[in-house]
Write a protein that holds these residues in place. Structure first.
Motif, PDB file in Angstrom:
ATOM      1  N   ARG A 153       0.826  -1.218   0.000  1.00  0.00           N
ATOM      2  CA  ARG A 153       0.000   0.000   0.000  1.00  0.00           C
ATOM      3  C   ARG A 153       0.859   1.266   0.000  1.00  0.00           C
ATOM      4  N   TRP A 154       1.929   1.266   0.825  1.00  0.00           N
ATOM      5  CA  TRP A 154       2.733   2.476   0.980  1.00  0.00           C
ATOM      6  C   TRP A 154       4.022   2.425   0.152  1.00  0.00           C
ATOM      7  N   GLN A 155       4.061   1.512  -0.787  1.00  0.00           N
ATOM      8  CA  GLN A 155       5.270   1.261  -1.574  1.00  0.00           C
ATOM      9  C   GLN A 155       5.960   2.517  -2.111  1.00  0.00           C
ATOM     10  N   PRO A 156       5.249   3.450  -2.777  1.00  0.00           N
ATOM     11  CA  PRO A 156       5.961   4.603  -3.356  1.00  0.00           C
ATOM     12  C   PRO A 156       6.670   5.444  -2.289  1.00  0.00           C
ATOM     13  N   HIS A 157       6.157   5.446  -1.070  1.00  0.00           N
ATOM     14  CA  HIS A 157       6.754   6.269  -0.018  1.00  0.00           C
ATOM     15  C   HIS A 157       7.842   5.532   0.762  1.00  0.00           C
ATOM     16  N   LEU A 158       7.858   4.225   0.654  1.00  0.00           N
ATOM     17  CA  LEU A 158       8.764   3.453   1.511  1.00  0.00           C
ATOM     18  C   LEU A 158       9.995   2.924   0.791  1.00  0.00           C
ATOM     19  N   ARG A 159       9.948   2.947  -0.533  1.00  0.00           N
ATOM     20  CA  ARG A 159      11.022   2.326  -1.296  1.00  0.00           C
ATOM     21  C   ARG A 159      12.414   2.889  -0.977  1.00  0.00           C
ATOM     22  N   ASN A 160      12.484   4.193  -0.781  1.00  0.00           N
ATOM     23  CA  ASN A 160      13.798   4.815  -0.593  1.00  0.00           C
ATOM     24  C   ASN A 160      14.102   5.088   0.880  1.00  0.00           C
ATOM     25  N   LYS A 161      13.355   4.452   1.772  1.00  0.00           N
ATOM     26  CA  LYS A 161      13.580   4.702   3.210  1.00  0.00           C
ATOM     27  C   LYS A 161      14.067   3.434   3.898  1.00  0.00           C
ATOM     28  N   LEU A 162      14.917   3.652   4.898  1.00  0.00           N
ATOM     29  CA  LEU A 162      15.311   2.521   5.733  1.00  0.00           C
ATOM     30  C   LEU A 162      14.093   2.037   6.500  1.00  0.00           C
ATOM     31  N   ILE A 163      13.967   0.736   6.626  1.00  0.00           N
ATOM     32  CA  ILE A 163      12.834   0.178   7.364  1.00  0.00           C
ATOM     33  C   ILE A 163      13.361  -0.542   8.601  1.00  0.00           C
ATOM     34  N   SER A 164      12.755  -0.216   9.733  1.00  0.00           N
ATOM     35  CA  SER A 164      13.012  -0.948  10.963  1.00  0.00           C
ATOM     36  C   SER A 164      11.693  -1.590  11.385  1.00  0.00           C
ATOM     37  N   LEU A 165      11.761  -2.824  11.858  1.00  0.00           N
ATOM     38  CA  LEU A 165      10.555  -3.501  12.351  1.00  0.00           C
ATOM     39  C   LEU A 165      10.669  -3.622  13.863  1.00  0.00           C
ATOM     40  N   CYS A 166       9.652  -3.154  14.564  1.00  0.00           N
ATOM     41  CA  CYS A 166       9.690  -3.182  16.037  1.00  0.00           C
ATOM     42  C   CYS A 166       8.583  -4.096  16.555  1.00  0.00           C
ATOM     43  N   PHE A 167       8.951  -5.026  17.421  1.00  0.00           N
ATOM     44  CA  PHE A 167       7.956  -5.963  17.955  1.00  0.00           C
ATOM     45  C   PHE A 167       8.510  -6.623  19.211  1.00  0.00           C
ATOM     46  N   ARG A 168       7.627  -7.269  19.938  1.00  0.00           N
ATOM     47  CA  ARG A 168       8.038  -8.112  21.070  1.00  0.00           C
ATOM     48  C   ARG A 168       8.031  -9.555  20.582  1.00  0.00           C
ATOM     49  N   ILE A 169       9.036 -10.323  20.986  1.00  0.00           N
ATOM     50  CA  ILE A 169       9.040 -11.695  20.466  1.00  0.00           C
ATOM     51  C   ILE A 169       8.135 -12.600  21.284  1.00  0.00           C
ATOM     52  N   ASP A 170       7.938 -12.283  22.572  1.00  0.00           N
ATOM     53  CA  ASP A 170       7.096 -13.106  23.454  1.00  0.00           C
ATOM     54  C   ASP A 170       7.299 -14.594  23.140  1.00  0.00           C
ATOM     55  N   ASN A 171       6.190 -15.300  22.880  1.00  0.00           N
ATOM     56  CA  ASN A 171       6.337 -16.734  22.572  1.00  0.00           C
ATOM     57  C   ASN A 171       6.115 -17.021  21.095  1.00  0.00           C
ATOM     58  N   LEU A 172       6.378 -16.036  20.252  1.00  0.00           N
ATOM     59  CA  LEU A 172       6.149 -16.235  18.817  1.00  0.00           C
ATOM     60  C   LEU A 172       7.100 -17.286  18.256  1.00  0.00           C
ATOM     61  N   PRO A 173       6.615 -18.135  17.335  1.00  0.00           N
ATOM     62  CA  PRO A 173       7.519 -19.109  16.724  1.00  0.00           C
ATOM     63  C   PRO A 173       8.597 -18.403  15.903  1.00  0.00           C
ATOM     64  N   PRO A 174       9.837 -18.910  15.966  1.00  0.00           N
ATOM     65  CA  PRO A 174      10.910 -18.289  15.172  1.00  0.00           C
ATOM     66  C   PRO A 174      10.550 -18.155  13.698  1.00  0.00           C
ATOM     67  N   ALA A 175       9.841 -19.160  13.131  1.00  0.00           N
ATOM     68  CA  ALA A 175       9.509 -19.087  11.696  1.00  0.00           C
ATOM     69  C   ALA A 175       8.661 -17.859  11.389  1.00  0.00           C
ATOM     70  N   GLN A 176       7.780 -17.490  12.320  1.00  0.00           N
ATOM     71  CA  GLN A 176       6.928 -16.312  12.097  1.00  0.00           C
ATOM     72  C   GLN A 176       7.765 -15.031  12.108  1.00  0.00           C
ATOM     73  N   ILE A 177       8.676 -14.952  13.060  1.00  0.00           N
ATOM     74  CA  ILE A 177       9.525 -13.755  13.148  1.00  0.00           C
ATOM     75  C   ILE A 177      10.420 -13.641  11.907  1.00  0.00           C
ATOM     76  N   LEU A 178      10.994 -14.760  11.504  1.00  0.00           N
ATOM     77  CA  LEU A 178      11.881 -14.732  10.335  1.00  0.00           C
ATOM     78  C   LEU A 178      11.092 -14.421   9.057  1.00  0.00           C
ATOM     79  N   ALA A 179       9.881 -14.944   8.962  1.00  0.00           N
ATOM     80  CA  ALA A 179       9.048 -14.651   7.781  1.00  0.00           C
ATOM     81  C   ALA A 179       8.665 -13.171   7.759  1.00  0.00           C
TER      82      ALA A 179
END
Ligand code: SF4
Ligand code: SF4
Length: 337
Positions: A199-225
């Motif tokens: 959705r936000w592709q035109p605005h995000l393409r040239n920007k650094l992206i950081s993903l912020c989240f808590r890992i809690d008990n999430l499966p590693p495969a979900q975090i890596l995906a």
């Protein structure tokens, strides 16, 4: 586990272009590579421009690598004016965005008829958003949704509502000052992320992206995906910010341990799959003591830290030059790893 990562889940996204880096972004990436990254977290919901100007001036002068701000045009214009007065290099300007109903995007609401004007909530607020001149008043711009005041109220007159940023997002993302975004997620859902990026592709393409989240008990495969969705989208390196105790404001020597441990586990997930390690930073419970803990061998691969409540409170009521000096002392501790 690995199969989950290899599924093509990005809708309607063009192949990545060549990466380009500004001087500020290069400096920030170097700081991460050298494990001495420091970010001031202004707060995804914090929009009080006078205080933002004070914090931005202090931490830009202190040598912070990045200022992480609310997606609000007035906030960005305020910081732009501050940086114009300061010599370069400037920190990278990042804006925080919600992917889903994330706790970093909330504001307090007062049920006025239920309030008995007892004042018990006032001391709980770290930003002095609540005052009681005659009847209770709450500054919405000073409130960043930490929720500390809610349990202090004997009549349940206080509650938290989502901070709606949708109407500001396009203008904020288009602001030339913004070189990085942090996407906050509660659910860490790869499909939601791919839809958001498309959705936000035109605005995000040239920007650094950081993903912020808590890992809690999430499966590693979900975090890596989740990470892989952003990594396949962006031509620039994708960063991960692993949250410990969000917006805790805790100054205890061990307060950052949950974030440090979450980051260590996340690093282990990449190592176990033989994947290149992205820059992994920590937030939530970060304070002055964190700089010492980061020197422990267990945490040597963590790229640095983002500090919010404690960093803000440290300089909140100081005059401009004292604020810059105090902020410089704080930042220097993280730079001395
Ligand atoms: S304590 Fe937190 S949630 Fe309550 S008014 Fe202050 S900043 Fe907002
Ligand atoms: S604690 Fe509750 S009842 Fe007391 S002043 Fe605050 S909002 Fe009103």
């Amino acid at each position: 586990m690995v199969e989950a990562m290899s599924q093509p889940i990005l809708p309607n996204i063009e192949p990545a272009e060549t990466a380009t880096y500004s001087t500020a972004v290069q400096a920030m990436l170097s700081a991460m590579a050298e494990k001495r990254f420091f970010k001031l977290i202004g707060g995804g919901s914090f929009t009080e421009t006078e205080k933002i100007a004070h914090l931005a001036r202090a931490y830009a002068m202190a040598g912070a690598d990045c200022l992480d701000l609310a997606p609000d045009l007035q906030v960005l214009q305020t910081v732009e004016a501050v940086l114009r007065e300061l010599p370069k290099p400037h920190p990278v300007i990042m804006i925080s965005l919600p992917l889903d109903p994330d706790p970093h995007f909330r504001k307090i609401e007062l049920d006025e008829p239920a309030c008995i004007q007892c004042g018990l909530c006032l001391p709980a607020c770290p930003t002095e958003a609540i005052t009681l001149p005659e009847i209770l008043e709450i500054s919405q711009s000073l409130c960043y949704g930490c929720g500390r005041c809610v349990p202090t109220c004997p009549t349940e007159a206080l509650s938290l509502l989502p901070f709606q940023v949708e109407s500001q997002m396009e203008a904020a993302l288009s602001h030339p000052l913004v070189e990085a975004v942090e996407i906050h997620s509660h659910y860490v859902d790869p499909y939601m992320l791919s839809t958001f990026l498309a959705r936000w592709q035109p605005h995000l393409r040239n920007k650094l992206i950081s993903l912020c989240f808590r890992i809690d008990n999430l499966p590693p495969a979900q975090i890596l995906a989740f990470y892989r969705v952003a990594a396949e989208f962006s031509p620039l390196p994708v960063m991960l910010q692993v949250d410990g105790s969000p917006m805790s404001g805790n100054d205890d020597p061990e307060a950052s341990r949950p974030a440090l441990e979450a980051a260590r586990k996340t690093i282990g997930m990449f190592r176990e799959q033989g994947l290149p390690l992205p820059a992994i930073t920590i937030s939530g419970g970060i304070n002055r003591h964190t700089a010492t803990l980061l020197k422990e061998a267990l945490y040597r691969e963590i790229a640095g830290a983002g500090m919010g409540t404690v960093a803000r409170k440290t300089v909140w009521n100081l005059e401009s030059s004292a604020a810059a000096q105090t902020a410089a002392g704080l930042v220097a501790e993280f730079k001395a790893r």
